[in-house]
Design a protein around this motif. Structure first.
Motif, mmCIF file in Angstrom:
data_model
loop_
_atom_site.group_PDB
_atom_site.id
_atom_site.type_symbol
_atom_site.label_atom_id
_atom_site.label_comp_id
_atom_site.label_asym_id
_atom_site.label_seq_id
_atom_site.Cartn_x
_atom_site.Cartn_y
_atom_site.Cartn_z
ATOM 1 N N VAL A 22 0.829 -1.209 0.000
ATOM 2 C CA VAL A 22 0.000 0.000 0.000
ATOM 3 C C VAL A 22 0.862 1.257 0.000
ATOM 4 N N TYR A 23 1.863 1.289 0.882
ATOM 5 C CA TYR A 23 2.700 2.470 1.067
ATOM 6 C C TYR A 23 4.021 2.257 0.327
ATOM 7 N N ARG A 24 4.161 2.936 -0.801
ATOM 8 C CA ARG A 24 5.309 2.751 -1.685
ATOM 9 C C ARG A 24 5.957 4.110 -1.938
ATOM 10 N N PRO A 25 6.893 4.509 -1.057
ATOM 11 C CA PRO A 25 7.455 5.855 -1.092
ATOM 12 C C PRO A 25 8.099 6.275 -2.411
ATOM 13 N N ARG A 26 8.519 5.341 -3.215
ATOM 14 C CA ARG A 26 9.188 5.700 -4.467
ATOM 15 C C ARG A 26 8.215 5.926 -5.626
ATOM 16 N N LEU A 27 6.940 5.649 -5.412
ATOM 17 C CA LEU A 27 5.937 5.813 -6.469
ATOM 18 C C LEU A 27 5.047 7.020 -6.171
ATOM 19 N N ARG A 28 4.378 7.513 -7.186
ATOM 20 C CA ARG A 28 3.388 8.576 -7.027
ATOM 21 C C ARG A 28 2.110 8.150 -7.700
ATOM 22 N N PRO A 29 0.951 8.181 -7.064
ATOM 23 C CA PRO A 29 0.831 8.467 -5.638
ATOM 24 C C PRO A 29 1.473 7.360 -4.812
ATOM 25 N N TRP A 30 1.985 7.706 -3.654
ATOM 26 C CA TRP A 30 2.728 6.740 -2.847
ATOM 27 C C TRP A 30 1.808 5.846 -2.010
ATOM 28 N N VAL A 31 0.537 6.212 -1.888
ATOM 29 C CA VAL A 31 -0.432 5.417 -1.127
ATOM 30 C C VAL A 31 -1.466 4.854 -2.100
ATOM 31 N N ASP A 32 -1.660 3.535 -2.062
ATOM 32 C CA ASP A 32 -2.686 2.888 -2.879
ATOM 33 C C ASP A 32 -3.521 1.977 -1.982
ATOM 34 N N PRO A 33 -4.580 2.533 -1.371
ATOM 35 C CA PRO A 33 -5.383 1.763 -0.421
ATOM 36 C C PRO A 33 -6.194 0.637 -1.057
ATOM 37 N N THR A 34 -6.198 0.522 -2.369
ATOM 38 C CA THR A 34 -6.903 -0.590 -3.009
ATOM 39 C C THR A 34 -6.122 -1.890 -2.884
ATOM 40 N N ARG A 35 -4.900 -1.811 -2.364
ATOM 41 C CA ARG A 35 -4.030 -2.988 -2.285
ATOM 42 C C ARG A 35 -4.067 -3.676 -0.924
ATOM 43 N N ALA A 36 -5.056 -3.323 -0.081
ATOM 44 C CA ALA A 36 -5.241 -3.967 1.226
ATOM 45 C C ALA A 36 -6.716 -3.891 1.586
ATOM 46 N N THR A 37 -7.106 -4.689 2.558
ATOM 47 C CA THR A 37 -8.494 -4.633 3.012
ATOM 48 C C THR A 37 -8.684 -3.409 3.905
ATOM 49 N N THR A 38 -9.915 -3.006 4.043
ATOM 50 C CA THR A 38 -10.230 -1.881 4.922
ATOM 51 C C THR A 38 -9.788 -2.188 6.342
ATOM 52 N N ARG A 39 -9.983 -3.397 6.796
ATOM 53 C CA ARG A 39 -9.563 -3.794 8.148
ATOM 54 C C ARG A 39 -8.043 -3.677 8.319
ATOM 55 N N GLN A 40 -7.292 -4.138 7.320
ATOM 56 C CA GLN A 40 -5.830 -4.037 7.375
ATOM 57 C C GLN A 40 -5.392 -2.572 7.447
ATOM 58 N N LEU A 41 -6.037 -1.728 6.656
ATOM 59 C CA LEU A 41 -5.703 -0.313 6.651
ATOM 60 C C LEU A 41 -5.969 0.322 8.011
ATOM 61 N N ILE A 42 -7.116 0.023 8.591
ATOM 62 C CA ILE A 42 -7.456 0.585 9.906
ATOM 63 C C ILE A 42 -6.436 0.147 10.946
ATOM 64 N N GLU A 43 -6.099 -1.133 10.957
ATOM 65 C CA GLU A 43 -5.126 -1.641 11.928
ATOM 66 C C GLU A 43 -3.787 -0.941 11.777
ATOM 67 N N GLN A 44 -3.355 -0.708 10.552
ATOM 68 C CA GLN A 44 -2.080 -0.034 10.329
ATOM 69 C C GLN A 44 -2.168 1.431 10.729
ATOM 70 N N ILE A 45 -3.200 2.128 10.304
ATOM 71 C CA ILE A 45 -3.334 3.560 10.600
ATOM 72 C C ILE A 45 -3.369 3.803 12.102
#
Length: 76
Positions: free
Chosen positions: A34-57
């Motif tokens: 999801v978080y790929r600092p070398r790419l733009r945009p660097w965040v792609d939330p479509t690459r994880a589940t909503t639950r995974q994103l919440i747990e990480q955030i």
């Protein structure tokens, strides 16, 4: 003026405030797909589940990451 960036997967919007970010790397280590600092945009939330994103955030040590679900409820 505070810079705020938003990225959505349709269910959840990841909100990033770069001015608060301490670059601890928790996001990249937990969800490198999801978080790929070398790419733009660097965040792609479509690459994880909503639950995974919440747990990480919720583990963001600086508070630079937060989220909003559906019609406006927010977390963090």
């Amino acid at each position: 003026m505070e810079i705020v960036r938003e990225y959505t997967n349709g269910e959840l919007t990841v909100i990033w405030k770069p001015g608060l970010c301490t670059h601890a790397g928790v996001c990249v280590r937990m969800l490198p797909q999801v978080y790929r600092p070398r790419l733009r945009p660097w965040v792609d939330p479509t690459r994880a589940t909503t639950r995974q994103l919440i747990e990480q955030i919720e583990r963001c040590p600086s508070g630079a990451l937060s989220y909003r679900l559906g019609c406006g409820s927010s977390g963090r």
